[in-house]
Design a protein around this motif. Structure first.
Motif, PDB file in Angstrom:
ATOM      1  N   GLN A  85       0.807  -1.215   0.000  1.00 35.19           N
ATOM      2  CA  GLN A  85       0.000   0.000   0.000  1.00 35.19           C
ATOM      3  C   GLN A  85       0.843   1.269   0.000  1.00 35.19           C
ATOM      4  N   GLN A  86       2.163   1.131   0.068  1.00 29.57           N
ATOM      5  CA  GLN A  86       3.024   2.304   0.104  1.00 29.57           C
ATOM      6  C   GLN A  86       3.136   2.955  -1.276  1.00 29.57           C
ATOM      7  N   PRO A  87       3.333   4.276  -1.307  1.00 26.41           N
ATOM      8  CA  PRO A  87       3.437   4.970  -2.602  1.00 26.41           C
ATOM      9  C   PRO A  87       4.571   4.457  -3.484  1.00 26.41           C
ATOM     10  N   TRP A  88       5.634   3.918  -2.854  1.00 27.54           N
ATOM     11  CA  TRP A  88       6.786   3.476  -3.637  1.00 27.54           C
ATOM     12  C   TRP A  88       6.562   2.118  -4.309  1.00 27.54           C
ATOM     13  N   PHE A  89       5.536   1.375  -3.898  1.00 23.97           N
ATOM     14  CA  PHE A  89       5.376   0.023  -4.438  1.00 23.97           C
ATOM     15  C   PHE A  89       5.099   0.058  -5.926  1.00 23.97           C
ATOM     16  N   ASP A  90       5.824  -0.765  -6.683  1.00 25.89           N
ATOM     17  CA  ASP A  90       5.676  -0.849  -8.130  1.00 25.89           C
ATOM     18  C   ASP A  90       5.797  -2.311  -8.545  1.00 25.89           C
ATOM     19  N   PRO A  91       4.704  -2.960  -8.938  1.00 21.71           N
ATOM     20  CA  PRO A  91       4.793  -4.383  -9.321  1.00 21.71           C
ATOM     21  C   PRO A  91       5.720  -4.630 -10.497  1.00 21.71           C
ATOM     22  N   ALA A  92       5.977  -3.592 -11.308  1.00 25.42           N
ATOM     23  CA  ALA A  92       6.884  -3.764 -12.450  1.00 25.42           C
ATOM     24  C   ALA A  92       8.316  -3.992 -12.007  1.00 25.42           C
ATOM     25  N   GLY A  93       8.617  -3.681 -10.747  1.00 26.91           N
ATOM     26  CA  GLY A  93       9.954  -3.907 -10.211  1.00 26.91           C
ATOM     27  C   GLY A  93      10.012  -5.044  -9.202  1.00 26.91           C
ATOM     28  N   PHE A  94       9.002  -5.914  -9.230  1.00 25.56           N
ATOM     29  CA  PHE A  94       8.919  -7.047  -8.300  1.00 25.56           C
ATOM     30  C   PHE A  94       8.911  -8.305  -9.161  1.00 25.56           C
ATOM     31  N   PHE A  95      10.078  -8.982  -9.222  1.00 28.75           N
ATOM     32  CA  PHE A  95      10.256 -10.099 -10.151  1.00 28.75           C
ATOM     33  C   PHE A  95      10.135 -11.445  -9.440  1.00 28.75           C
ATOM     34  N   LEU A  96       9.401 -12.351 -10.077  1.00 24.75           N
ATOM     35  CA  LEU A  96       9.265 -13.721  -9.586  1.00 24.75           C
ATOM     36  C   LEU A  96       9.884 -14.683 -10.587  1.00 24.75           C
ATOM     37  N   ALA A  97      10.720 -15.591 -10.088  1.00 21.34           N
ATOM     38  CA  ALA A  97      11.231 -16.695 -10.902  1.00 21.34           C
ATOM     39  C   ALA A  97      10.348 -17.904 -10.636  1.00 21.34           C
ATOM     40  N   VAL A  98       9.776 -18.470 -11.679  1.00 24.54           N
ATOM     41  CA  VAL A  98       8.869 -19.605 -11.513  1.00 24.54           C
ATOM     42  C   VAL A  98       9.400 -20.805 -12.283  1.00 24.54           C
ATOM     43  N   ASP A  99       9.139 -21.997 -11.749  1.00 26.96           N
ATOM     44  CA  ASP A  99       9.615 -23.207 -12.420  1.00 26.96           C
ATOM     45  C   ASP A  99       8.578 -23.694 -13.428  1.00 26.96           C
ATOM     46  N   SER A 100       8.813 -24.864 -13.997  1.00 28.67           N
ATOM     47  CA  SER A 100       7.951 -25.378 -15.077  1.00 28.67           C
ATOM     48  C   SER A 100       6.536 -25.672 -14.605  1.00 28.67           C
ATOM     49  N   THR A 101       6.344 -25.839 -13.294  1.00 28.33           N
ATOM     50  CA  THR A 101       4.999 -26.086 -12.759  1.00 28.33           C
ATOM     51  C   THR A 101       4.274 -24.797 -12.407  1.00 28.33           C
ATOM     52  N   GLY A 102       4.990 -23.673 -12.502  1.00 28.00           N
ATOM     53  CA  GLY A 102       4.400 -22.397 -12.128  1.00 28.00           C
ATOM     54  C   GLY A 102       4.658 -22.007 -10.695  1.00 28.00           C
ATOM     55  N   ALA A 103       5.364 -22.855  -9.951  1.00 27.03           N
ATOM     56  CA  ALA A 103       5.660 -22.562  -8.544  1.00 27.03           C
ATOM     57  C   ALA A 103       6.758 -21.508  -8.451  1.00 27.03           C
ATOM     58  N   VAL A 104       6.652 -20.640  -7.451  1.00 27.95           N
ATOM     59  CA  VAL A 104       7.649 -19.594  -7.244  1.00 27.95           C
ATOM     60  C   VAL A 104       8.927 -20.224  -6.690  1.00 27.95           C
ATOM     61  N   ALA A 105      10.040 -19.992  -7.396  1.00 32.42           N
ATOM     62  CA  ALA A 105      11.327 -20.547  -6.985  1.00 32.42           C
ATOM     63  C   ALA A 105      12.235 -19.492  -6.370  1.00 32.42           C
ATOM     64  N   GLY A 106      11.942 -18.220  -6.608  1.00 35.21           N
ATOM     65  CA  GLY A 106      12.755 -17.138  -6.073  1.00 35.21           C
ATOM     66  C   GLY A 106      12.162 -15.808  -6.480  1.00 35.21           C
ATOM     67  N   PHE A 107      12.743 -14.729  -5.955  1.00 35.24           N
ATOM     68  CA  PHE A 107      12.169 -13.416  -6.237  1.00 35.24           C
ATOM     69  C   PHE A 107      13.211 -12.329  -6.024  1.00 35.24           C
ATOM     70  N   HIS A 108      12.965 -11.191  -6.627  1.00 38.43           N
ATOM     71  CA  HIS A 108      13.736  -9.966  -6.379  1.00 38.43           C
ATOM     72  C   HIS A 108      12.743  -8.820  -6.360  1.00 38.43           C
ATOM     73  N   TRP A 109      12.559  -8.253  -5.182  1.00 34.86           N
ATOM     74  CA  TRP A 109      11.662  -7.121  -4.967  1.00 34.86           C
ATOM     75  C   TRP A 109      12.539  -5.874  -4.908  1.00 34.86           C
ATOM     76  N   THR A 110      12.357  -4.963  -5.835  1.00 32.66           N
ATOM     77  CA  THR A 110      13.146  -3.735  -5.857  1.00 32.66           C
ATOM     78  C   THR A 110      12.321  -2.572  -5.299  1.00 32.66           C
ATOM     79  N   LYS A 111      13.012  -1.508  -4.963  1.00 37.58           N
ATOM     80  CA  LYS A 111      12.362  -0.319  -4.395  1.00 37.58           C
ATOM     81  C   LYS A 111      13.070   0.913  -4.945  1.00 37.58           C
ATOM     82  N   VAL A 112      12.317   1.982  -5.163  1.00 37.01           N
ATOM     83  CA  VAL A 112      12.899   3.244  -5.591  1.00 37.01           C
ATOM     84  C   VAL A 112      12.639   4.296  -4.520  1.00 37.01           C
ATOM     85  N   HIS A 113      13.707   4.946  -4.078  1.00 34.49           N
ATOM     86  CA  HIS A 113      13.617   6.037  -3.115  1.00 34.49           C
ATOM     87  C   HIS A 113      13.581   7.342  -3.912  1.00 34.49           C
TER      88      HIS A 113
END
Length: 299
Positions: free
Chosen positions: A191-219
């Motif tokens: 809910q914060q003003p800085w949140f941007d889903p375009a900078g929140f990356f999910l790595a998913v495997d062949s089943t679609g399960a989340v295997a890792g992520f990188h959530w970025t933020k801009v100050h």
């Protein structure tokens, strides 16, 4: 001097005074005295939190000289207004934290400013943890090399929350400050003003399960111009050692540099995470500051 310990939440007017106190201290010291976690917990319903207010005058006035926060797990932070330092406010706040937190107390000193070591030693505290603050100027980076069967997409709020929380908990099982996030903790940030889903990356495997992520933020609102942050990178335990963490890091940093055009990127890394520190150094990050955590000396 008047001290007041109050449970969560703070009245909105008092929370605004604390926020302004933290801003003033950051402007004077060049380092933020209170974490995002503490600032988000000022006026929200977070059972178990204790707020300690130090006034130069009577309680409830605008003359707020210092503030300390204590979580139910014993983690704590404190800040004293620049004009009220070396007048006993820091010592008094720390004594209250010790009274409430006892042997569980763990106080963060951001930037390890002059005086923090002396104050901690005076009350029998010692350094038990280090957190490195790293910075990287804009410079070319290699393309991510993804493990087989891994694809990357961006986070979808409301659909990916539960899957992300599960991987985050597994990836940071030994770091409860991060791994213990709840849906409420996540919602606070989404809910914060800085949140941007375009900078929140999910790595998913062949089943679609989340295997890792990188959530970025801009100050955005910073005196030295906007900059990016590697907010949090995590990899599922069964993917560790596959190179996924490096690929995700590259994905997020390249996004901040190339898509957002930011001049620098920062991150925090625990002093015990030597593998991650080595990776970040290879990617051009250098130490800009050091946060330390103090706790009562072991008997």
């Amino acid at each position: 001097m008047t001290l007041e310990a109050v449970p969560s939440p703070l009245p909105s007017a008092t929370a605004a005074l604390v926020t302004e106190l933290a801003r003033s201290a950051a402007e004077s010291d060049g380092v933020h005295p209170l974490s995002e976690h503490t600032l988000l917990h000022l006026d929200g319903e977070h059972p178990g939190d204790v707020h300690v207010l130090a006034y130069a005058g009577e309680p409830g006035t605008s003359d707020l000289a210092g503030y300390a926060a204590l979580g139910p797990d014993g983690s704590a932070e404190l800040v004293v207004a620049p004009q009220y330092r070396r007048q006993g406010f820091g010592t008094s706040l720390l004594r209250v934290l010790l009274d409430h937190g006892g042997s569980k107390l763990a106080v963060w000193a951001h930037g390890r400013l002059p005086g923090s070591d002396q104050l901690a030693a005076r009350l029998g505290l010692e350094v038990t943890r280090e957190l490195y603050f790293l910075r990287r100027p804009t410079a070319p980076l290699a393309e991510p090399a993804w493990p087989s069967s891994i694809t990357v997409r961006t986070f979808v709020p409301g659909e990916d929350d539960a899957a992300w929380l599960a991987v985050n908990a597994a990836a940071f099982a030994h770091h409860p400050e991060q791994g213990g996030w709840t849906q409420a903790d996540m919602a606070d940030r989404l809910q914060q003003p800085w949140f941007d889903p375009a900078g929140f990356f999910l790595a998913v495997d062949s089943t679609g399960a989340v295997a890792g992520f990188h959530w970025t933020k801009v100050h955005e609102d910073e005196g030295d111009g906007p900059y990016g942050e590697v907010y949090v990178v995590g990899v599922s335990p069964d993917q560790q050692g596959s190179g996924l963490g490096k690929a995700l890091t590259l994905q997020g940093v390249r996004h901040l540099q190339e898509d957002r055009g930011l001049a620098s990127v920062v991150l925090y890394v625990d002093g015990t995470n030597t593998a991650a520190r080595a990776l970040y150094e290879k990617l051009g990050f250098t130490t800009a500051a050091l946060d330390v955590q103090f706790a009562p000396k072991s008997l």
